[in-house]
Design an enzyme around this catalytic site. Structure first.
Site, PDB file in Angstrom:
ATOM      1  N   ASP A  73       0.831  -1.201   0.000  1.00 14.27           N
ATOM      2  CA  ASP A  73       0.000   0.000   0.000  1.00 14.27           C
ATOM      3  C   ASP A  73       0.870   1.257   0.000  1.00 14.27           C
ATOM      4  OD1 ASP A  73      -2.700   1.259   0.436  1.00 14.27           O
ATOM      5  OD2 ASP A  73      -1.710   1.966   2.263  1.00 14.27           O
ATOM      6  N   GLU A  98       1.404  -0.199  -5.051  1.00 11.96           N
ATOM      7  CA  GLU A  98       0.417   0.796  -5.458  1.00 11.96           C
ATOM      8  C   GLU A  98       1.049   2.178  -5.552  1.00 11.96           C
ATOM      9  OE1 GLU A  98      -3.542   3.035  -3.643  1.00 11.96           O
ATOM     10  OE2 GLU A  98      -1.805   2.502  -2.424  1.00 11.96           O
TER      11      GLU A  98
END
Length: 488
Positions: A224, A248
């Site tokens: 993340d 990400e």
């Protein structure tokens, strides 16, 4: 040594060998189904338990619930799942709701008991592996969370002192240093930015992720907020985890996203996702932009086959919130599984044509669909995954070949990869017109995999197609013999 003794010795040798981690190359063949753990399935099997997305509260989805509905996932042909972060979260209803999503961790050394007990998670991974399904864990390294503006550092684990964090400052998204060092969150939930340049922090994280992957036998990690951490941190983590990692970076610029592959195995292909959304949701869009962006990602990326392709996720509006045209939704599904280079990722509920717009509306409870398998995209994904899995098993160059794209009209494009040929239009139901596709062998027989229709190229190797808005997936009939697909 007697034969049975040799067999016993070999069995013991293999039994006590460390688990071989799932390599990046092993992930290429996988098709990933992304689950928001709290919203996929409850342990009690309810299909009526209420879940208001606007309340932003826990709705009771669990690891045991996922186990109980793995048939639903595997019957659609998915061979991997991506689950929410598992760590203990900020408790209670903040102004921003509860931490049902998993992105507000405050104690990495404990699991989130809202999702179940440790044994439930171990059982989930074991059952997935029994079915040859890989498990990808979503992991937050950027921050630890606290409710309210005042931080109680001693409540955070394993970094329980202010010295492990960057000084508080709001993020200036136009400044790279600010993006990496300042805090996300707001006055209701503070997301204290971990100092990931600190040697002690790095070593703690390396040991932590190595032990976590080993303890639960995870096959991969979804990382993340990668852009919010300096790049040199990431190779330390990927090496320590010893599994495939996908990061990400929520940016639509290929020049920003592609270079991150120097630090992480693969990335979410946000540039192509955003271009594909614009391309397929409306007949006013020109497909040439999608071809340009997809080609840019091919030329800029070290190995685009390790990127993740998606059309929906927990942060972006669902496609059905933008268009209800089934032909366009099906076209996006074909692009997702077969058209874009890399590893397909499908967000839970896309197959049910869920229509939630931006967060939190796009985090609906799947059990309220009753897990229907008709009058939706479930049959489409099942067919596409089954076909993709067959093509890969046959050794077709599809898996490691980058797609070749061509614009046939402003509203129609083709994509070729290995022996797979796609024809895609954004014209919507009933549209697309007539096109001629070239490049086949004279008289070649082809099967359209979604309808099982038979087509034959002419003696010049051309195929005349009358489009009705639906996607077309073509494969040589000779290569489908004894496949079990389309009755062959």
């Amino acid at each position: 040594m007697y034969p049975h003794t040799i067999l016993l010795s070999l069995a013991l040798f293999y039994l006590f060998q460390p688990t071989i981690a799932a390599s990046p190359s092993a992930w290429r063949s996988r098709s990933i189904y992304q689950v928001v753990t709290d919203r996929f399935a409850r342990s009690d099997g309810s299909t009526t338990f209420p879940c208001s997305t606007s309340d932003r509260l826990y709705c009771g989805g669990s690891w045991r619930g996922i186990i109980n509905h793995l048939d639903y996932i595997s019957d659609m042909g998915f061979t991997a799942i991506w689950i929410s972060p598992i760590q203990k979260q900020v408790e209670g209803d903040t102004y921003e709701g509860e931490a049902y999503h998993g992105y507000w961790p405050n104690n990495l050394n404990q699991i989130n008991e809202h999702f179940g007990e440790k044994q439930d998670l171990l059982d989930l991974v074991a059952e997935c592996h029994r079915r040859d399904i890989f498990v990808m864990l979503d992991m937050v390294f950027n921050h630890l969370a606290s409710q309210g503006e005042d931080m109680t550092w001693s409540d955070l684990e394993p970094f329980n002192d202010e010295r492990f964090f960057h000084p508080r400052c709001p993020i200036d998204w136009g400044n790279e240093a600010s993006i990496q060092n300042c805090w996300m969150g707001d006055g209701y939930v503070s997301l204290a930015d971990v100092d990931t340049e600190n040697t002690e922090v790095i070593e703690t994280f390396k040991s932590y992720i190595s032990n976590l992957v080993d303890e639960f036998s995870f096959d991969g990690l979804r990382l993340d907020a990668v852009r919010n951490i300096p790049k040199p941190f990431w190779p330390e983590i990927t090496r320590a985890s010893n599994v495939y990692c996908q990061g990400e970076v929520w940016v639509g610029d290929a020049n920003v996203v592609a270079p991150y592959q120097e630090y992480i195995d693969g990335m979410h292909n946000y540039p192509v996702k955003e271009a594909a959304t614009r391309a397929f949701i409306s007949s006013t869009s020109d497909l040439s932009e999608l071809i340009t962006v997809a080609s840019d990602m091919q030329s800029l990326s070290k190995d685009l086959t390790l990127f993740g392709n998606f059309m929906e996720n927990h942060d972006n509006p669902r496609l059905a919130s933008i268009t209800q045209d089934f032909s366009r939704l099906q076209t996006a599904a074909v692009w997702n599984i077969l058209g874009a280079d890399g590893i397909p990722i499908v967000y839970y509920g896309q197959e049910q044509k869920y229509a939630g717009a931006k967060d939190p509306a796009n985090r609906e409870a799947l059990w309220l669909s009753g897990y229907k398998t008709t009058d939706n995209l479930v049959p489409t994904f099942a067919t596409l995954n089954r076909f993709r899995n067959f093509v890969i098993a046959q050794g077709d160059p599809f898996l490691t070949t980058l797609a070749q794209y061509a614009l046939l009209t402003s509203a129609v494009m083709s994509a070729r990869k290995g022996n797979v040929t796609l024809v895609l239009t954004n014209a919507g139901n009933g549209g697309g017109g007539n096109v001629v596709l070239q490049g086949f062998a004279a008289g070649m027989e082809l099967v359209e995999m979604l309808t099982c229709g038979k087509l034959v190229a002419d003696q010049g190797g051309s195929l005349a197609l009358v489009l009705n808005g639906n996607p077309i997936v073509l494969y040589p009939r000779s290569l489908l013999q004894e496949s079990g697909l389309c009755g062959l």
